[in-house]
Enzyme design. Structure first.
Site, mmCIF file in Angstrom:
data_model
loop_
_atom_site.group_PDB
_atom_site.id
_atom_site.type_symbol
_atom_site.label_atom_id
_atom_site.label_comp_id
_atom_site.label_asym_id
_atom_site.label_seq_id
_atom_site.Cartn_x
_atom_site.Cartn_y
_atom_site.Cartn_z
ATOM 1 N N ASP A 54 39.301 47.592 48.353
ATOM 2 C CA ASP A 54 40.396 46.764 48.893
ATOM 3 C C ASP A 54 41.211 47.476 49.974
ATOM 4 O OD1 ASP A 54 39.753 44.730 47.173
ATOM 5 O OD2 ASP A 54 41.326 45.186 45.716
ATOM 6 N N LYS A 93 48.593 42.263 47.192
ATOM 7 C CA LYS A 93 47.797 41.106 47.628
ATOM 8 C C LYS A 93 47.523 40.205 46.441
ATOM 9 C CE LYS A 93 43.757 42.464 45.593
ATOM 10 N NZ LYS A 93 43.175 41.804 44.419
#
Ligand code: C5P
Length: 293
Positions: A136, A10
């Site tokens: 995350d 990401k």
């Protein structure tokens, strides 16, 4: 049975740090985006009680410390125990780079083993397990594009931008996330009210690469550059070589540069590699992501 899943990295298109919490974490607001740079996780049945992890890299050794191992153990324990698996991890995402590689590997492991073991947990239950592994991890269980709040685990799915091409460049330096947060606290720049994530979110779907380039933001950038000045040099090199905008990802040390299109992204990656910098041309992806050959 053998199952293989790509585990994408990401970037944080925005990252606003709102303040320090009593539990030691920081409240944040971030538009997170999955990209087509990925590790590969392969899981295979093995007799209980053996959960083993092979592969990895010197920076992400395949042992009990690996988030992949801890994800498998957490899923086993929360579904009554008694499962075994052989897990192979092919690392491509730089470690300690702010690209979420370890978290994505853990999420891919949860998804693959939930299938392999037939444990049938809902996405919400997997997200609960995931949030105990790292802030995350829940992002990689849901969405290609999302607004993250709280310590990063509270997610609101966002419509994806049009495919954005970018170059991830990494100064071959492992930054510790807690160290960058500590540096940020020392700098005393937390707690600023801003609406950068809301501004970027309001452009979706469809914001052009130019409008996204004008809206990217990261409150951790200076703190990370204090600890890894080369990351700042890499960001400047991306800008000098034609990136529309360039920014630290997460707590670094990787930097991403937005490119006009695919050809520009490959050209920019080539120029960064010519400087001796690790660089990868890629694009934004929705989740689940099936990978590319
Ligand atoms: O959740 P995760 O294990 O990825 O976080 C690693 C460390 O980063 C935490 O122990 C904390 O020091 C810092 N952190 C933080 N605020 C967040 C996320 C992480 O201070 N929102």
């Amino acid at each position: 049975m053998t199952l293989t899943r790509p585990a994408p990295a990401k970037i944080n298109l925005t990252l606003e740090i709102l303040g320090r919490r009593s539990d030691g974490y920081h409240n944040l607001r971030s538009v997170m985006q999955a990209i087509s740079l990925y590790d590969v996780i392969t899981v295979e049945d093995a007799p209980f009680p053996r959960i083993s992890v092979a592969g990895g890299s010197p920076d992400a050794p395949a042992d009990e410390r690996n988030l992949v191992y801890r994800a498998a153990q957490a899923l086993d324990q929360s579904t009554g125990g008694g499962h075994g698996a052989r897990i192979a991890l092919e690392k491509r995402i730089p470690v300690g780079a702010g690209l979420g590689g370890g978290s994505s590997d853990a999420a891919a492991t949860l998804l693959a083993l939930n299938h392999l073991w037939g444990t049938g947990l809902s996405t919400e239950s997997l997200m609960e397990i995931g949030s105990t592994l790292g802030s995350d991890v829940p992002f990689f269980l849901t969405g290609g594009t999302a607004l993250a709040e709280g310590r990063g685990e509270r997610l609101t799915p966002l419509p994806p931008p049009e495919r954005l091409w970018l170059v991830v460049a990494w100064p071959d330096f492992h930054l510790s996330t807690p160290a960058v947060y500590a540096r940020l606290d020392d700098r005393g720049i937390e707690g600023q009210a801003s609406d950068r994530s809301a501004t970027l979110a309001s452009m979706l779907p469809g914001g052009s690469v130019e409008t996204v380039a004008a809206a990217i933001w990261n409150d951790m950038e200076q703190a990370a550059f204090d600890l890894c000045p080369t990351a700042g040099v890499v960001r400047d090199a991306l800008l000098e070589r034609g990136a529309l905008a360039a920014m630290l990802s997460g707590s670094g040390s990787a930097v991403f540069g937005l490119a006009e299109d695919e050809a520009e992204a490959h050209s920019l990656a080539g120029k960064m590699k010519a400087l001796g910098t690790w660089a990868f041309a890629c694009h934004t992806v929705p989740l689940p992501y099936e990978g590319e050959s």
